[in-house]
Design a protein around this motif. Structure first.
Motif, PDB file in Angstrom:
ATOM      1  N   SER A 373      84.731  77.266  14.152  1.00 19.27           N
ATOM      2  CA  SER A 373      84.725  76.212  15.170  1.00 19.27           C
ATOM      3  C   SER A 373      84.692  76.801  16.571  1.00 19.27           C
ATOM      4  O   SER A 373      84.100  76.211  17.484  1.00 19.27           O
ATOM      5  N   TRP A 377      81.840  76.406  19.659  1.00 19.05           N
ATOM      6  CA  TRP A 377      82.061  76.079  21.069  1.00 19.05           C
ATOM      7  C   TRP A 377      81.255  77.015  21.966  1.00 19.05           C
ATOM      8  O   TRP A 377      80.616  76.571  22.928  1.00 19.05           O
ATOM      9  N   THR A 380      77.709  76.010  21.899  1.00 15.61           N
ATOM     10  CA  THR A 380      77.520  74.753  22.618  1.00 15.61           C
ATOM     11  C   THR A 380      77.508  74.990  24.129  1.00 15.61           C
ATOM     12  O   THR A 380      76.674  74.425  24.854  1.00 15.61           O
ATOM     13  N   LYS A 395      74.626  75.718  13.006  1.00 14.19           N
ATOM     14  CA  LYS A 395      75.261  75.919  11.697  1.00 14.19           C
ATOM     15  C   LYS A 395      74.645  77.098  10.970  1.00 14.19           C
ATOM     16  O   LYS A 395      75.359  77.941  10.400  1.00 14.19           O
ATOM     17  N   SER A 426      87.970  75.949  10.589  1.00 10.98           N
ATOM     18  CA  SER A 426      88.025  75.238  11.866  1.00 10.98           C
ATOM     19  C   SER A 426      89.465  75.115  12.334  1.00 10.98           C
ATOM     20  O   SER A 426      90.372  74.873  11.527  1.00 10.98           O
ATOM     21  N   GLY A 428      90.090  72.845  14.490  1.00  6.80           N
ATOM     22  CA  GLY A 428      90.144  71.430  14.860  1.00  6.80           C
ATOM     23  C   GLY A 428      89.765  71.192  16.306  1.00  6.80           C
ATOM     24  O   GLY A 428      89.132  72.020  16.955  1.00  6.80           O
ATOM     25  N   LYS A 429      90.157  70.053  16.829  1.00  3.76           N
ATOM     26  CA  LYS A 429      89.827  69.691  18.204  1.00  3.76           C
ATOM     27  C   LYS A 429      90.535  70.617  19.193  1.00  3.76           C
ATOM     28  O   LYS A 429      91.684  71.001  18.985  1.00  3.76           O
ATOM     29  N   ASP A 439      85.336  68.540  19.970  1.00  6.16           N
ATOM     30  CA  ASP A 439      85.510  68.241  18.552  1.00  6.16           C
ATOM     31  C   ASP A 439      84.390  68.961  17.807  1.00  6.16           C
ATOM     32  O   ASP A 439      83.212  68.600  17.955  1.00  6.16           O
ATOM     33  N   PRO A 440      84.719  69.979  17.005  1.00  8.25           N
ATOM     34  CA  PRO A 440      83.667  70.717  16.303  1.00  8.25           C
ATOM     35  C   PRO A 440      82.877  69.865  15.325  1.00  8.25           C
ATOM     36  O   PRO A 440      81.797  70.274  14.881  1.00  8.25           O
ATOM     37  N   GLU A 441      83.374  68.678  15.008  1.00  3.10           N
ATOM     38  CA  GLU A 441      82.629  67.757  14.157  1.00  3.10           C
ATOM     39  C   GLU A 441      81.577  66.985  14.944  1.00  3.10           C
ATOM     40  O   GLU A 441      80.693  66.354  14.364  1.00  3.10           O
ATOM     41  N   ASN A 442      81.677  67.037  16.281  1.00  2.00           N
ATOM     42  CA  ASN A 442      80.737  66.286  17.110  1.00  2.00           C
ATOM     43  C   ASN A 442      80.506  67.011  18.438  1.00  2.00           C
ATOM     44  O   ASN A 442      80.866  66.504  19.516  1.00  2.00           O
TER      45      ASN A 442
END
Length: 456
Positions: A373, A377, A380, A395, A426, A428-429, A439-442
């Motif tokens: 995760s 970041w 990103t 990914k 991960s 998490g957030k 948020d690594p999910e989004n």
């Protein structure tokens, strides 16, 4: 936009194992007894010396022994390179069957990149203490010669926290710190007067670049349009600010502390204040070296993990700083290293914090584990500033570069219990000082919420 600069483990052999019984022999004479006693005393001395050198035991040659005894690793003179230096100085590489590992100083991150492209067999290096995004940038061919892709792997995170953003002492009157809103108007004033406003980091797309950009942008300063973001090697930061060539810089220790000790500037913030327990440097290796030497890679990683555990113990911090400060390593006074390594931060503007939670961590709080995760970041943020394309398959790239599976194998091999390892890949957030949440999910939602960026 800133341009890129050119260019199952072997079992330990325990000393003192039992001697196999032999056939009865004639009683020893007095001379024979003395001779035998002398030989036994000599053997005991050898065993004692071996125990002192390798307290946890030497590793026997087995089918799982390293395929090579040598690897060449690079490092920059930054406190977070300490695990590699300690693994060498304390004989941990030798302990795990790699007595010929070399740890070589690099002049800059650009030099590190160049030597990784060469590889150890061609006069370069096989791996390095490295800015976490660099193995991704190299693997994607974004910073390499002719944009050639060189597959890299991250085997461990070397540390969390422990970096700083420093500014010239003239900004103390403006109260520039974590909150630096006054800088936008001040920088605009300087530009209007014809001055080029420069802020320095160590490598485009690297951690220091991203911390500096995040801080500036959060305070309303566009790092590409309101200032010139320049590249300066870590050991040259203080000298450059001394001759007034920059307004601010982001770098690791001990250079922020040295700036304070020389009364040239002060620390506006430690990066842990920006993002608590943030990932920082990594142990990066060429993928072809790992594929050719998988057991050696695991052994090397075991040595580094053990060194990280040693470095993270409070009782070892002073010795660590004395070692890395030596001429052959940093060539820096211990006083410039030890304070912040122990958690005492003299910011240089009258603020002194003891027992800071933002001191550099090498092992505690899963500092060594390379969370995927966190890599997401960094990718990103590299998209945010145009270093990576907007349509990047993050990914797939993380699957190629992140080596957390080998980390778990090596950690188990040195005795880390499964319960002491992260449950997943991960964390998490993540929440930043300005309230932004990743948020690594989004990750796209995170990007969309940022006001200053280069991506739509």
């Amino acid at each position: 936009m800133t341009k890129f600069p050119d260019a199952a483990p072997p079992k330990a052999v325990q000393a003192g194992s039992a001697i196999s019984p032999s056939a009865p022999s004639a009683p020893l004479s007095r001379r024979g007894l003395l001779s035998a006693t002398t030989r036994l005393a000599g053997a005991a001395a050898v065993i004692a010396a071996a125990r002192a050198a390798l307290p946890a035991g030497a590793w026997a040659a087995t089918a799982d022994a390293p395929e090579t005894t040598k690897a060449i690793l690079g490092f920059i003179a930054l406190t977070d390179s300490s695990p590699l230096i300690i693994a060498k100085e304390k004989g941990l590489f030798a302990k795990y069957g790699l007595p010929d590992v070399e740890v070589q100083k690099q002049a800059s991150w650009g030099t590190t990149r160049d030597n990784l492209e060469l590889g150890g067999a061609a006069g370069g290096i096989d791996g390095a203490h490295i800015l976490t995004p660099m193995p991704y940038l190299i693997s994607a061919g974004k910073v390499t010669k002719n944009n050639n892709k060189l597959s890299m792997r991250i085997l461990a995170r070397l540390n969390t926290d422990g970096q700083g953003i420093s500014v010239h002492r003239r900004y103390s009157e403006l109260g520039v710190g974590l909150d630096a809103g006054a800088l936008k108007a001040e920088f605009a004033k300087q530009k209007a007067a014809g001055k080029e406003v420069k802020c320095a980091m160590t490598f485009p797309g690297g951690t220091h670049d991203l911390w500096l950009r995040y801080w500036l942008a959060a305070n309303g300063v566009d790092p590409d349009r309101d200032v010139s973001t320049i590249v300066v090697p870590p050991p040259q930061m203080v000298a450059n600010m001394k001759v007034d060539t920059m307004e601010a810089f982001c770098v690791g220790e001990p250079w922020n502390a040295q700036l304070v000790n020389q009364n040239i500037g002060y620390t506006a913030l430690t990066t842990g204040e920006l993002w608590s327990k943030h990932p920082e440097k990594s142990l990066g290796m060429r993928a072809d070296w790992i594929d050719k030497h998988p057991m050696a890679a695991k052994a090397l990683l075991m040595a580094v993990l053990e060194a990280q555990q040693w470095c993270d113990k409070d009782e070892n911090k002073e010795e660590m700083c004395e070692i890395v400060g030596k001429r052959e390593w940093f060539k820096v006074p211990v006083k410039d290293i030890v304070g912040r390594a122990q958690g005492t931060f003299d910011y240089g503007n009258g603020r002194v914090v003891e027992d800071s939670p933002h001191l550099m961590k090498f092992w505690r709080d899963h500092a060594s584990y390379p969370f995927r995760s966190h890599d997401l970041w960094f990718l990103t943020e590299n998209q945010r500033w145009g270093y990576m394309p907007a349509d990047l398959d993050a990914k797939a790239l993380i699957e190629e570069v992140n080596g957390e599976a080998m980390w778990r194998e090596a950690a188990a091999a040195i005795g880390v219990a499964a319960a002491d390892m992260p449950e997943g890949t991960s964390r998490g957030k993540e929440t930043f000082y300005d309230g932004a949440v990743f948020d690594p999910e989004n990750p796209s939602a995170y990007l969309a919420a940022l006001s200053i960026k280069r991506v739509a």
